[in-house]
Structures are given as structure tokens and as C-alpha cells.
Write a protein that holds these residues in place. Structure first.
Motif, PDB file in Angstrom:
ATOM      1  N   SER A 135       0.881  -1.169   0.011  1.00 20.02           N
ATOM      2  CA  SER A 135      -0.079   0.072   0.065  1.00 20.02           C
ATOM      3  C   SER A 135       0.748   1.263  -0.069  1.00 20.02           C
ATOM      4  N   ASP A 189      -0.155   4.231 -12.260  1.00 19.97           N
ATOM      5  CA  ASP A 189      -0.631   2.754 -12.197  1.00 19.97           C
ATOM      6  C   ASP A 189      -1.973   2.888 -12.766  1.00 19.97           C
ATOM      7  N   SER A 218      -4.429  -0.896  -2.355  1.00 23.24           N
ATOM      8  CA  SER A 218      -3.481  -2.076  -2.469  1.00 23.24           C
ATOM      9  C   SER A 218      -2.865  -1.918  -4.240  1.00 23.24           C
ATOM     10  N   ARG A 219      -1.491  -2.084  -3.928  1.00 22.63           N
ATOM     11  CA  ARG A 219      -0.696  -2.105  -5.314  1.00 22.63           C
ATOM     12  C   ARG A 219      -0.222  -3.453  -5.692  1.00 22.63           C
ATOM     13  N   TYR A 235      -3.615  -0.689  -9.073  1.00 26.59           N
ATOM     14  CA  TYR A 235      -4.043  -0.562  -7.775  1.00 26.59           C
ATOM     15  C   TYR A 235      -5.668  -0.540  -7.621  1.00 26.59           C
TER      16      TYR A 235
END
Length: 114
Positions: A56, A70, A97-98, A109
Motif C-alpha cells: 500500500s 498505475d 493496494s498496489r 491499484y
């Protein structure tokens, strides 16, 4: 081991997996992290396989940057819902969240806001 939430990816696997049988087997090995606050596992698939969870964002600057670099994911590539540069930071950075694709290095993400 079998995950108890196959309903959460029943639309994702047919749309994005190159080998559905393998994706279902791998689904059962995905960890229970990150925390999906909405109760639905929304783990990105890219190049036919599950992406790698990379954490994160550590703060607001990193969060704003990831929205520029992203791809937002919401049951598939999607348009971002929240503009963190304009609206400010989330209640918790764990809401974000990545992920990265290990085949092509695409980055995604998710935003599971409370």
C-alpha cells in the motif's frame, strides 16, 4: 486449501485468465492480504495470470503519484473513482493496494474505501 470466496472472481477469471483451470488453482493459493475492506477479493489479472501484491502507499505523495502511473482496477481495468490530489488522503492507506504484473510489469491499484 480452498478459499471460501470463489464468487468474488467468478467474472474476473473468464475475462482475464489465459488458463482458467490454472487461475482457479492459483486463486486458492492467494494470500489473505491485502485487506479487501469491501469483502470482495478484487485481485488483478494481467497477461493471463494473477498479479503480485506489492503493498500500500506509504503516504499522500506516493498515493497521488500512483494514480498517475498505475492503472486503476475494479473487477478489471477501470476509471479512477477518487481524485486523491484534489480530495485528500483516504481514511487509511491500507484501503489502497498496489499490484504488478510479473510478465509485463504493468502496475495496478485497487481502492477499497471504507
Amino acid at each position: 486449501m480452498r478459499r471460501s470466496d470463489p464468487w468474488s472472481v467468478e467474472d474476473t477469471i473468464p475475462r482475464f485468465a489465459s488458463n482458467a483451470e490454472q487461475a482457479w488453482a492459483d486463486f486458492n493459493t492467494l494470500p489473505s492480504i491485502p485487506l479487501f475492506l469491501q469483502g470482495k477479493l478484487d485481485w488483478p489479472l494481467c497477461c493471463g495470470t494473477w498479479c503480485e501484491f506489492t503493498g500500500s502507499p506509504a503516504g499522500q505523495a506516493e498515493l497521488v503519484n500512483l494514480q498517475q502511473t498505475d492503472q486503476y482496477w475494479a473487477s478489471g481495468p477501470a476509471q479512477a473513482r477518487r481524485d486523491f490530489a484534489r480530495e485528500g488522503e483516504p481514511e487509511s492507506f491500507l484501503e489502497i493496494s498496489r499490484f504488478r504484473c510479473t510478465a509485463c510489469a504493468a502496475r495496478y491499484y485497487t481502492d477499497q474505501f471504507t
